[in-house]
Structures are given as structure tokens and as C-alpha cells.
Design a protein around this motif. Structure first.
Motif, PDB file in Angstrom:
ATOM      1  N   ASN A 346     110.167  93.464  54.989  1.00  0.00           N
ATOM      2  CA  ASN A 346     110.308  92.878  53.645  1.00  0.00           C
ATOM      3  C   ASN A 346     108.976  92.381  53.092  1.00  0.00           C
ATOM      4  O   ASN A 346     108.913  91.903  51.959  1.00  0.00           O
ATOM      5  N   SER A 347     107.937  92.453  53.901  1.00  0.00           N
ATOM      6  CA  SER A 347     106.612  91.967  53.467  1.00  0.00           C
ATOM      7  C   SER A 347     105.979  92.961  52.501  1.00  0.00           C
ATOM      8  O   SER A 347     106.342  94.139  52.476  1.00  0.00           O
ATOM      9  N   PRO A 348     104.997  92.516  51.714  1.00  0.00           N
ATOM     10  CA  PRO A 348     104.324  93.433  50.788  1.00  0.00           C
ATOM     11  C   PRO A 348     103.658  94.604  51.511  1.00  0.00           C
ATOM     12  O   PRO A 348     103.189  94.456  52.644  1.00  0.00           O
ATOM     13  N   GLY A 349     103.620  95.744  50.857  1.00  0.00           N
ATOM     14  CA  GLY A 349     102.993  96.932  51.440  1.00  0.00           C
ATOM     15  C   GLY A 349     103.824  97.476  52.576  1.00  0.00           C
ATOM     16  O   GLY A 349     105.053  97.436  52.554  1.00  0.00           O
ATOM     17  N   LEU A 350     103.128  98.005  53.606  1.00  0.00           N
ATOM     18  CA  LEU A 350     103.843  98.483  54.797  1.00  0.00           C
ATOM     19  C   LEU A 350     104.328  97.320  55.648  1.00  0.00           C
ATOM     20  O   LEU A 350     105.221  97.481  56.480  1.00  0.00           O
ATOM     21  N   GLY A 351     103.697  96.154  55.480  1.00  0.00           N
ATOM     22  CA  GLY A 351     104.085  94.989  56.271  1.00  0.00           C
ATOM     23  C   GLY A 351     103.511  94.999  57.678  1.00  0.00           C
ATOM     24  O   GLY A 351     104.083  94.393  58.578  1.00  0.00           O
ATOM     25  N   VAL A 352     102.388  95.697  57.871  1.00  0.00           N
ATOM     26  CA  VAL A 352     101.761  95.739  59.200  1.00  0.00           C
ATOM     27  C   VAL A 352     100.331  95.201  59.141  1.00  0.00           C
ATOM     28  O   VAL A 352      99.642  95.373  58.136  1.00  0.00           O
ATOM     29  N   GLN A 353      99.927  94.554  60.216  1.00  0.00           N
ATOM     30  CA  GLN A 353      98.541  94.093  60.353  1.00  0.00           C
ATOM     31  C   GLN A 353      97.955  94.741  61.595  1.00  0.00           C
ATOM     32  O   GLN A 353      98.363  94.406  62.711  1.00  0.00           O
ATOM     33  N   PRO A 354      97.021  95.661  61.426  1.00  0.00           N
ATOM     34  CA  PRO A 354      96.436  96.344  62.586  1.00  0.00           C
ATOM     35  C   PRO A 354      95.787  95.361  63.564  1.00  0.00           C
ATOM     36  O   PRO A 354      95.214  94.362  63.147  1.00  0.00           O
ATOM     37  N   ARG A 355      95.919  95.668  64.847  1.00  0.00           N
ATOM     38  CA  ARG A 355      95.284  94.854  65.887  1.00  0.00           C
ATOM     39  C   ARG A 355      93.881  95.407  66.104  1.00  0.00           C
ATOM     40  O   ARG A 355      93.705  96.451  66.736  1.00  0.00           O
ATOM     41  N   GLN A 356      92.889  94.702  65.567  1.00  0.00           N
ATOM     42  CA  GLN A 356      91.519  95.217  65.583  1.00  0.00           C
ATOM     43  C   GLN A 356      91.011  95.423  67.013  1.00  0.00           C
ATOM     44  O   GLN A 356      90.248  96.346  67.289  1.00  0.00           O
ATOM     45  N   ASP A 357      91.455  94.559  67.944  1.00  0.00           N
ATOM     46  CA  ASP A 357      90.989  94.684  69.329  1.00  0.00           C
ATOM     47  C   ASP A 357      91.517  95.968  69.978  1.00  0.00           C
ATOM     48  O   ASP A 357      90.878  96.542  70.853  1.00  0.00           O
ATOM     49  N   VAL A 358      92.669  96.436  69.537  1.00  0.00           N
ATOM     50  CA  VAL A 358      93.249  97.663  70.104  1.00  0.00           C
ATOM     51  C   VAL A 358      92.619  98.905  69.457  1.00  0.00           C
ATOM     52  O   VAL A 358      92.432  99.926  70.108  1.00  0.00           O
ATOM     53  N   LEU A 359      92.279  98.803  68.174  1.00  0.00           N
ATOM     54  CA  LEU A 359      91.809  99.983  67.440  1.00  0.00           C
ATOM     55  C   LEU A 359      90.436 100.463  67.888  1.00  0.00           C
ATOM     56  O   LEU A 359      90.112 101.644  67.776  1.00  0.00           O
ATOM     57  N   GLY A 360      89.613  99.563  68.386  1.00  0.00           N
ATOM     58  CA  GLY A 360      88.297  99.999  68.868  1.00  0.00           C
ATOM     59  C   GLY A 360      87.349 100.353  67.736  1.00  0.00           C
ATOM     60  O   GLY A 360      87.587 100.016  66.576  1.00  0.00           O
TER      61      GLY A 360
END
Ligand code: MG
Length: 367
Positions: A346-360
Motif C-alpha cells: 500500500n506504500s507509494p511506488g513499488l513499496g520496496v527499499q533496496p538493501r544497499q549492503d546486499v546489492l554491492g
């Protein structure tokens, strides 16, 4: 609002099961996914994801996503990411074809549009239908006794839709389908997905061999014409997937009465904008859909959830939660399966916050 930077991370997504196998001995054990970021001059950043099913499923491969982004991104700087039709027009003018390259950028721009308007993407795509989205589980191709154990395990976790990976030896495939159907309660739907793996005569033997069973047949053969020939000689509900890679093919298949259900994959068609167009056309034409992507993690799963949740329920055959197949979580806020269902945030946009530590590290950076 203007796009001022497009960047991407490469992230590996190992499977919880050792590997995912389908027709013709094809398999993947660690998925190579690309998380695409679109940054604007207002500070808003949107995210998308593209994860081909290896280099041998559709005409798409993981390094191709990154190479394509380097080619395409310079042409998009300065465009308004909220103007999704103009953005897609610009992408098609700058790079012919390669829909999967464009998919991650398009998804990221819908994420920005949602953040900018304070609305979830499913609202922007037409509205939220129903409480939740029903999921299927893909059952990797293994010997029939192992496959049936896996079906039983996922049935016990609450799934009610199953997609058996067949497209191997026809007699073994008949065994696979019979064994799985036998342990599923009547309301459960079973799909035998050959992923183009049978020749026409093999497909004809399989559909005859399971004639008495309640099973859907998906993409039995490589070409559209072979599939159509099989379709015309069976009364099993019929699903087309790999061959339906454009609106032209969708319209042709509708005119030929070639399918009862179509499988729409976001990156196969080039992003949410184009897949939503195909989705709306299917609704208008009365064709039910499997709404999904080729593969992915949390961000892909979120995009699928928004597109599926904004589709009238009677036309939603099924979707899938790829983030539950893999061991790595790349974003917070992604849909989580509950008893065989998921819901769009229900959050704005996709509603996801990428985990920067995982993304590399960033592997594509255009500004
Ligand atoms: Mg399929």
C-alpha cells in the motif's frame, strides 16, 4: 522532474532448492539479476529489476541487460520519468527491440511516478482488485517421484496452483503429470509446462496419455504453428507463453483461438507499461493471464504483485513469488507469501527499499 542518472547493480540470487531445471536439460543454480536505479533531479530514486532465466530461455541474457543499459541510458537523461509513454517512445527510438533491457528502466519509472504522487503502482495501473493475488509454484524437473514429493510439500504450504516442468521424455512426463494430479485436491489447478520442449508428435502423445486428467497444457512446442496444431487436437485448457512476445502475437493467437490463458512476463514484453497494455487487451478480449516475469528477487516480485493486483480477479489465472525461491533478499517491503497468496504494497511506488549492503557495487553508471 528529470532523469539525471541511471545505474545498475549485479546481484546473485542462489536458489533454496539446489537448482531449477526445465525442458531440454536446461538449469540454473544461481540467478544473475540486475537491479536498475533511476535517479531524478528532485532526489527521488526508483528501482526496477531484470533477471533472465539463464541465457537459453528467451532471447535475453544477464550481461545483455547491463550492456543494453550502457547503450540506452545516455539517450534517456533529461526525460521526465513520470511520463511513461514518452519514456517508452524514447527508449524504442534509441534502441530497436531488446525489450528486456528496457524493462528495468520502465519499472523504476513507475516506482518514481508512485513516489511522486504518493500512490502505489497498482493504483496507477488501474486499481486494486480483491484482497490478494493467488500464486503458483513452479516444480523443477526431476524424476516423477521427487517431483510429486515437492508438489506435496508446496501444497502443504498453502499453494493451490502448480506448474510442473515437463518437456522431457514423453512417457516420463505422462508419469509426472499423473503422479502430481493424483495427490492434489480437485480445486487445485495443475499446469504441465513443456517450455517448448516437445516435438509435435511427442506433444500429441502426451495430451492423449493424460486425456482423462484435469490438467492445463502450456507451450508444448517451439513454434507457434506446432502449438496451434496440438491445441486443435486436444480439449485440455491451453496456455501459450514463449511465443507470445508482442501485441501482434497476442492478437494473432486470439484470432486463431490458440489459447485459453496467456503467460505475460514483464521483461518479455518490455516493462510494466507494455505489459499493462497487453493485460488490458487480454481483459477486453476475455483471456485469462498468468502475470509474472522470467525470474527475479524482491523488486521483480513487487512489480508482479502490483500488475497482478490491478487486474480483475476473474482474469488472473495465477502469478508467482520469485522472492520465495531464492536465499537472498534484495529489498525491504517486498510482498511475502501467506498461504499461497501475496498482496501488493500500500506504500507509494513499488513499496520496496533496496538493501544497499546486499546489492554491492554499481556496475553501470550513466549520468
Ligand atoms: Mg511457461
Amino acid at each position: 522532474m528529470k532523469i539525471r542518472r541511471i545505474f545498475a547493480h549485479r546481484v546473485e540470487l542462489p536458489l533454496k532448492e539446489d537448482s531449477y531445471k526445465w525442458s531440454g536439460g536446461k538449469s540454473v543454480s544461481v540467478f544473475d539479476s540486475t537491479v536498475v536505479g533511476v535517479e531524478t533531479d528532485t532526489g527521488l530514486v526508483g528501482y526496477g529489476e531484470v533477471c533472465p532465466l539463464g541465457p537459453f530461455y528467451l532471447p535475453a541474457y544477464a550481461d545483455g541487460v547491463r550492456a543494453g543499459l550502457r547503450e540506452l541510458a545516455p539517450h534517456l537523461l533529461g526525460l521526465d520519468p513520470r511520463e511513461t509513454a514518452k519514456l517508452n517512445h524514447g527508449m524504442d527510438a534509441a534502441l530497436k527491440g531488446h525489450p528486456y533491457v528496457k524493462s528495468g528502466i520502465d519499472i523504476a519509472c513507475w516506482d518514481i511516478l508512485g513516489q511522486a504522487t504518493g500512490l502505489p503502482v497498482c493504483t496507477l495501473l488501474g486499481g486494486r482488485f480483491g484482497e490478494s493475488v493467488r500464486l503458483y509454484r513452479a516444480i523443477s524437473q526431476t524424476p516423477p517421484d521427487v517431483m510429486v514429493q515437492n508438489v506435496a510439500g508446496y501444497r502443504d504450504e498453502g499453494y493451490t496452483r502448480f506448474q510442473l516442468k515437463v518437456g522431457g521424455d514423453p512417457d516420463t512426463d505422462i508419469e509426472r503429470i499423473r503422479a502430481a494430479r493424483e495427490i492434489l485436491p480437485a480445486p487445485c489447478r495443475l499446469v504441465a509446462d513443456a517450455n517448448t520442449g516437445w516435438t509435435q508428435h511427442e506433444a500429441m502423445r502426451v495430451v492423449r496419455g493424460v486425456r482423462d486428467l484435469d490438467v492445463y497444457i502450456e507451450q508444448p512446442c517451439l513454434t507457434y504453428e506446432e502449438c496451434l496444431a496440438v491445441r486443435r487436437n486436444t480439449n485440455h485448457p491451453f496456455v501459450l507463453d514463449e511465443n507470445i512476445d508482442s501485441l501482434e502475437m497476442l492478437l494473432r493467437a486470439k484470432a486463431d483461438l490458440a489459447m485459453d490463458v496467456v503467460n505475460l512476463k514483464i521483461s518479455k514484453l518490455g516493462g510494466l507499461t507494455k505489459t499493462a497494455l497487453a493485460r488490458d487487451l487480454c481483459v477486453s478480449m476475455g483471456i485469462a493471464m498468468t502475470i509474472e516475469d522470467s525470474w527475479g528477487g524482491d523488486i521483480t516480485t513487487a512489480a508482479i504483485a502490483h500488475l497482478a493486483h490491478s487486474t480483475p480477479e476473474e482474469f488472473r489465472f495465477t502469478s508467482t513469488d520469485f522472492n520465495s525461491y531464492v536465499t537472498v533478499s534484495t529489498a525491504e517491503g517486498a510482498p511475502q507469501r501467506e498461504q499461497g497468496f501475496m498482496r501488493a504494497s500500500n506504500s507509494p511506488g513499488l513499496g520496496v527499499q533496496p538493501r544497499q549492503d546486499v546489492l554491492g557495487p554499481v556496475v553501470v553508471d550513466v549520468s
